[in-house]
Design a protein around this motif. Structure first.
Motif, PDB file in Angstrom:
ATOM      1  N   ARG A 130     -22.507 109.249 104.766  1.00 20.38           N
ATOM      2  CA  ARG A 130     -22.334 108.908 103.347  1.00 20.38           C
ATOM      3  C   ARG A 130     -21.305 107.797 103.267  1.00 20.38           C
ATOM      4  NH1 ARG A 130     -26.774 109.621 102.197  1.00 20.38           N
ATOM      5  NH2 ARG A 130     -27.551 111.687 102.714  1.00 20.38           N
ATOM      6  N   SER A 131     -21.707 106.673 102.696  1.00 25.28           N
ATOM      7  CA  SER A 131     -20.901 105.460 102.702  1.00 25.28           C
ATOM      8  C   SER A 131     -21.090 104.750 101.372  1.00 25.28           C
ATOM      9  CB  SER A 131     -21.392 104.567 103.860  1.00 25.28           C
ATOM     10  OG  SER A 131     -21.152 103.206 103.614  1.00 25.28           O
ATOM     11  N   PRO A 132     -20.080 104.002 100.919  1.00 23.18           N
ATOM     12  CA  PRO A 132     -20.274 103.230  99.693  1.00 23.18           C
ATOM     13  C   PRO A 132     -21.167 102.006  99.893  1.00 23.18           C
ATOM     14  CG  PRO A 132     -18.064 102.889 100.572  1.00 23.18           C
ATOM     15  CD  PRO A 132     -18.711 103.923 101.436  1.00 23.18           C
ATOM     16  N   TYR A 133     -21.503 101.675 101.146  1.00 25.79           N
ATOM     17  CA  TYR A 133     -22.281 100.465 101.413  1.00 25.79           C
ATOM     18  C   TYR A 133     -23.780 100.755 101.372  1.00 25.79           C
ATOM     19  CZ  TYR A 133     -17.758  99.087 103.363  1.00 25.79           C
ATOM     20  OH  TYR A 133     -16.431  98.833 103.548  1.00 25.79           O
ATOM     21  N   THR A 134     -24.505  99.967 100.602  1.00 28.36           N
ATOM     22  CA  THR A 134     -25.960 100.139 100.569  1.00 28.36           C
ATOM     23  C   THR A 134     -26.687  98.916 101.140  1.00 28.36           C
ATOM     24  OG1 THR A 134     -26.009  99.336  98.296  1.00 28.36           O
ATOM     25  CG2 THR A 134     -25.922 101.720  98.596  1.00 28.36           C
ATOM     26  N   SER A 135     -25.974  97.832 101.399  1.00 28.75           N
ATOM     27  CA  SER A 135     -26.597  96.702 102.097  1.00 28.75           C
ATOM     28  C   SER A 135     -25.571  96.106 103.064  1.00 28.75           C
ATOM     29  CB  SER A 135     -27.080  95.638 101.109  1.00 28.75           C
ATOM     30  OG  SER A 135     -26.015  94.791 100.753  1.00 28.75           O
ATOM     31  N   THR A 136     -26.088  95.498 104.134  1.00 24.86           N
ATOM     32  CA  THR A 136     -25.196  94.979 105.182  1.00 24.86           C
ATOM     33  C   THR A 136     -24.253  93.902 104.641  1.00 24.86           C
ATOM     34  OG1 THR A 136     -26.963  93.462 105.821  1.00 24.86           O
ATOM     35  CG2 THR A 136     -26.756  95.479 107.096  1.00 24.86           C
ATOM     36  N   GLN A 137     -24.655  93.223 103.570  1.00 24.36           N
ATOM     37  CA  GLN A 137     -23.799  92.173 103.002  1.00 24.36           C
ATOM     38  C   GLN A 137     -22.475  92.746 102.482  1.00 24.36           C
ATOM     39  OE1 GLN A 137     -27.229  92.236 102.227  1.00 24.36           O
ATOM     40  NE2 GLN A 137     -27.470  90.756 103.875  1.00 24.36           N
ATOM     41  N   GLU A 138     -22.461  94.026 102.138  1.00 21.26           N
ATOM     42  CA  GLU A 138     -21.252  94.641 101.583  1.00 21.26           C
ATOM     43  C   GLU A 138     -20.240  95.057 102.654  1.00 21.26           C
ATOM     44  OE1 GLU A 138     -22.606  98.001  99.270  1.00 21.26           O
ATOM     45  OE2 GLU A 138     -24.289  96.841  98.491  1.00 21.26           O
ATOM     46  N   VAL A 139     -20.691  95.159 103.894  1.00 21.03           N
ATOM     47  CA  VAL A 139     -19.809  95.649 104.964  1.00 21.03           C
ATOM     48  C   VAL A 139     -18.887  94.519 105.405  1.00 21.03           C
ATOM     49  CG1 VAL A 139     -19.726  96.719 107.245  1.00 21.03           C
ATOM     50  CG2 VAL A 139     -21.650  97.211 105.718  1.00 21.03           C
ATOM     51  N   PRO A 140     -17.552  94.733 105.372  1.00 26.83           N
ATOM     52  CA  PRO A 140     -16.636  93.675 105.817  1.00 26.83           C
ATOM     53  C   PRO A 140     -16.916  93.296 107.268  1.00 26.83           C
ATOM     54  CG  PRO A 140     -15.430  95.509 104.810  1.00 26.83           C
ATOM     55  CD  PRO A 140     -16.851  95.949 104.975  1.00 26.83           C
ATOM     56  N   ARG A 141     -17.031  91.989 107.522  1.00 24.50           N
ATOM     57  CA  ARG A 141     -17.305  91.516 108.880  1.00 24.50           C
ATOM     58  C   ARG A 141     -16.444  90.310 109.186  1.00 24.50           C
ATOM     59  NH1 ARG A 141     -23.687  90.787 109.098  1.00 24.50           N
ATOM     60  NH2 ARG A 141     -23.241  89.826 107.083  1.00 24.50           N
ATOM     61  N   GLY A 142     -16.431  89.942 110.428  1.00 23.27           N
ATOM     62  CA  GLY A 142     -15.721  88.738 110.833  1.00 23.27           C
ATOM     63  C   GLY A 142     -14.287  89.036 111.223  1.00 23.27           C
ATOM     64  N   LEU A 143     -13.564  87.976 111.594  1.00 22.00           N
ATOM     65  CA  LEU A 143     -12.203  88.114 112.078  1.00 22.00           C
ATOM     66  C   LEU A 143     -11.301  88.701 110.997  1.00 22.00           C
ATOM     67  CD1 LEU A 143     -11.864  84.722 113.958  1.00 22.00           C
ATOM     68  CD2 LEU A 143     -12.129  86.999 114.950  1.00 22.00           C
ATOM     69  N   GLY A 144     -10.501  89.660 111.394  1.00 19.80           N
ATOM     70  CA  GLY A 144      -9.543  90.250 110.472  1.00 19.80           C
ATOM     71  C   GLY A 144     -10.161  91.220 109.487  1.00 19.80           C
ATOM     72  N   ALA A 145     -11.438  91.540 109.628  1.00 19.41           N
ATOM     73  CA  ALA A 145     -12.077  92.516 108.734  1.00 19.41           C
ATOM     74  C   ALA A 145     -11.396  93.871 108.920  1.00 19.41           C
ATOM     75  CB  ALA A 145     -13.562  92.630 109.042  1.00 19.41           C
ATOM     76  N   LYS A 146     -11.026  94.491 107.810  1.00 25.01           N
ATOM     77  CA  LYS A 146     -10.387  95.808 107.864  1.00 25.01           C
ATOM     78  C   LYS A 146     -11.456  96.879 107.666  1.00 25.01           C
ATOM     79  CE  LYS A 146      -5.911  94.586 107.766  1.00 25.01           C
ATOM     80  NZ  LYS A 146      -5.087  94.757 108.961  1.00 25.01           N
ATOM     81  N   HIS A 147     -11.386  97.911 108.443  1.00 30.59           N
ATOM     82  CA  HIS A 147     -12.318  99.022 108.259  1.00 30.59           C
ATOM     83  C   HIS A 147     -11.540 100.261 107.814  1.00 30.59           C
ATOM     84  CE1 HIS A 147     -15.757  96.788 109.565  1.00 30.59           C
ATOM     85  NE2 HIS A 147     -15.098  96.377 110.627  1.00 30.59           N
ATOM     86  N   GLU A 148     -11.233 100.290 106.524  1.00 29.79           N
ATOM     87  CA  GLU A 148     -10.435 101.376 105.958  1.00 29.79           C
ATOM     88  C   GLU A 148     -11.259 102.183 104.966  1.00 29.79           C
ATOM     89  OE1 GLU A 148      -7.111 102.038 106.528  1.00 29.79           O
ATOM     90  OE2 GLU A 148      -7.134 100.539 108.141  1.00 29.79           O
ATOM     91  N   THR A 149     -12.546 101.885 104.909  1.00 31.99           N
ATOM     92  CA  THR A 149     -13.404 102.506 103.913  1.00 31.99           C
ATOM     93  C   THR A 149     -13.631 103.984 104.220  1.00 31.99           C
ATOM     94  OG1 THR A 149     -14.470 100.406 103.520  1.00 31.99           O
ATOM     95  CG2 THR A 149     -15.695 102.370 102.870  1.00 31.99           C
ATOM     96  N   GLU A 150     -13.528 104.807 103.156  1.00 28.54           N
ATOM     97  CA  GLU A 150     -13.741 106.242 103.341  1.00 28.54           C
ATOM     98  C   GLU A 150     -15.198 106.606 103.106  1.00 28.54           C
ATOM     99  OE1 GLU A 150     -10.880 108.770 101.428  1.00 28.54           O
ATOM    100  OE2 GLU A 150      -9.210 107.501 102.088  1.00 28.54           O
TER     101      GLU A 150
END
Lengths: 149, 149
Positions: free
Chosen positions: A11-31
């Protein structure tokens, strides 16, 4: 061929790959949550004691394999096994999450980078780090250096 | 169901699980190789720059799933998702190895704990550690404490 079945779903707030933070310095703090199927709940016994987990999951919405590709973190192509690209020979994803709490067969976690509804294949405890002074990160470290300069 | 195909095979000195070091304090310094099939060699481009790799592989000689089991590191049972037990719903293994050198489609590595001939499903670069001060290791840390006292 080896066949796998989902043991649960993300279960994630992301429904499309465009919403997922990517690239250098991307933070993955999503609950988000790992919802494990009731028939596997017993397998979660004692998981609460671990701060971090490996989640092995399936890219169920990716395209065909690309052995060479340019990741969002760089402007140069690299081999698929040297990147986290979704376009892999086997559609396996791996994410380290921190375990916030367990609620029955539902694990509340931080650090999800998967889409909502992603099939989970396995969960394993994160047991140890690689000695930091031994860690080299190839093209990714080079791309970071180029970005900074 | 999700189908996977081997991308290659592990070369290891171990031919039976009894030979693989297990339990508390087990060192994984054994050298071996990841022999990737020629059709996937292009996917290894630039992998040489990484000191460590995640190897995702298949337990091809394990038994049926046991949701609760007593690992060699403890005398108490734990859930399969809180252990590295081979008796998992999906027969997926995960090992961190250090990359010694690449020779074409053959990666020479240290840290193999797989049997010779184990099918490899995926390889990913090891990019970062969990902050050491945030790492908790649940029953494993407790078992280590009991062993020392």
């Amino acid at each position: 061929m080896i066949s796998m079945q989902p043991i649960g779903y993300v279960r994630s707030p992301y429904t499309s790959t465009q919403e997922v933070p990517r690239g250098l310095g991307a933070k993955h703090e999503t609950e988000g949550a790992l919802e494990i199927a009731p028939e596997f709940e017993l397998g979660l016994t004692d998981i609460e004691g671990f701060s971090h987990l490996f989640v092995i999951w399936a890219f169920d919405r990716s395209g065909p394999c690309q052995l060479l590709g340019t990741p969002p973190t760089d402007n140069r192509p690299h081999g698929v096994f040297a990147t986290r690209s979704p376009f892999r020979p086997n559609p396996i994803g791996l994410t380290v999450v921190s375990l916030l709490r367990r609620e029955g067969a539902r694990l509340h976690v931080r650090g999800v980078d998967m889409l909502d509804g992603t099939p989970i294949l396995d969960i394993k405890p994160y047991l140890s780090n690689v000695p930091q002074e031994q860690l080299r990160r190839g093209w990714l470290a080079e791309a970071e250096t180029r970005t900074k300069s």
